[in-house]
Design a protein around this motif. Structure first.
Motif, PDB file in Angstrom:
ATOM      1  N   PRO A  42       0.816  -1.212   0.000  1.00 17.46           N
ATOM      2  CA  PRO A  42       0.000   0.000   0.000  1.00 17.46           C
ATOM      3  C   PRO A  42       0.852   1.266   0.000  1.00 17.46           C
ATOM      4  O   PRO A  42       1.879   1.343   0.667  1.00 17.46           O
ATOM      5  N   ARG A  43       0.393   2.221  -0.767  1.00 20.10           N
ATOM      6  CA  ARG A  43       0.986   3.553  -0.734  1.00 20.10           C
ATOM      7  C   ARG A  43       0.397   4.293   0.462  1.00 20.10           C
ATOM      8  O   ARG A  43      -0.580   3.841   1.061  1.00 20.10           O
ATOM      9  N   GLN A  44       0.961   5.434   0.793  1.00 20.56           N
ATOM     10  CA  GLN A  44       0.470   6.201   1.936  1.00 20.56           C
ATOM     11  C   GLN A  44      -1.023   6.487   1.761  1.00 20.56           C
ATOM     12  O   GLN A  44      -1.459   6.987   0.731  1.00 20.56           O
ATOM     13  N   GLY A  45      -1.811   6.126   2.768  1.00 20.92           N
ATOM     14  CA  GLY A  45      -3.246   6.349   2.755  1.00 20.92           C
ATOM     15  C   GLY A  45      -4.032   5.326   1.954  1.00 20.92           C
ATOM     16  O   GLY A  45      -5.249   5.424   1.855  1.00 20.92           O
ATOM     17  N   GLU A  46      -3.375   4.320   1.396  1.00 21.52           N
ATOM     18  CA  GLU A  46      -4.040   3.311   0.577  1.00 21.52           C
ATOM     19  C   GLU A  46      -4.303   2.066   1.410  1.00 21.52           C
ATOM     20  O   GLU A  46      -3.446   1.645   2.185  1.00 21.52           O
ATOM     21  N   SER A  47      -5.463   1.468   1.249  1.00 28.09           N
ATOM     22  CA  SER A  47      -5.775   0.235   1.973  1.00 28.09           C
ATOM     23  C   SER A  47      -5.096  -0.953   1.297  1.00 28.09           C
ATOM     24  O   SER A  47      -4.670  -0.877   0.139  1.00 28.09           O
ATOM     25  N   ASP A  50      -7.066  -1.889  -1.745  1.00 22.78           N
ATOM     26  CA  ASP A  50      -6.821  -0.966  -2.855  1.00 22.78           C
ATOM     27  C   ASP A  50      -5.461  -1.227  -3.498  1.00 22.78           C
ATOM     28  O   ASP A  50      -5.317  -1.143  -4.721  1.00 22.78           O
ATOM     29  N   ALA A  51      -4.465  -1.547  -2.697  1.00 24.50           N
ATOM     30  CA  ALA A  51      -3.144  -1.872  -3.242  1.00 24.50           C
ATOM     31  C   ALA A  51      -3.213  -3.121  -4.104  1.00 24.50           C
ATOM     32  O   ALA A  51      -2.598  -3.179  -5.183  1.00 24.50           O
ATOM     33  N   ARG A  54      -4.891  -2.145  -7.375  1.00 22.61           N
ATOM     34  CA  ARG A  54      -3.970  -1.359  -8.201  1.00 22.61           C
ATOM     35  C   ARG A  54      -2.964  -2.261  -8.895  1.00 22.61           C
ATOM     36  O   ARG A  54      -2.711  -2.154 -10.098  1.00 22.61           O
ATOM     37  N   ASP A  79      -5.126  -0.260  10.634  1.00 26.62           N
ATOM     38  CA  ASP A  79      -5.966  -0.406   9.444  1.00 26.62           C
ATOM     39  C   ASP A  79      -5.536  -1.604   8.593  1.00 26.62           C
ATOM     40  O   ASP A  79      -6.370  -2.378   8.125  1.00 26.62           O
TER      41      ASP A  79
END
Length: 98
Positions: A42-47, A50-51, A54, A79
């Motif tokens: 995950p990127r910063q702020g990404e769940s 979502d990663a 992506r 999280d």
């Protein structure tokens, strides 16, 4: 000898490393590796979910070999830890903790 394609379960095929999904899977195929494993970090702020989505889209768009995605938990926070049951429920067989 005729050998089936190999599997490299630990690669880093995404921006920020030497190879992207296309060049890395192309190099793997040239060496007889037909399946590569890489990480969905995950990127910063990404769940975590979502990663995964992506990276799945990147695989479809760029890879020319088969790809196994490992969900990543980094940095380990509440999280990402809370997402583990959802990843397992969706059938994610590989999760990497740093």
């Amino acid at each position: 000898l005729v050998l089936p394609g190999g599997i490299d379960p630990h690669t880093h095929l995404h921006p920020g490393f030497v190879d992207d999904m296309t060049s890395g899977s192309q190099a793997a195929l040239a060496g007889g590796i037909t399946t590569v494993g890489t990480f969905a970090t995950p990127r910063q702020g990404e769940s975590a979910m979502d990663a995964m989505a992506r990276m799945e889209a990147t695989v479809v768009r760029e890879a020319i070999a088969d790809v196994i995605l490992h969900a990543s938990v980094w940095p380990p926070n509440a999280d990402l830890l809370a997402a583990l049951p959802q990843l397992v429920e969706q059938g994610q067989p590989s999760i990497k903790f740093y």
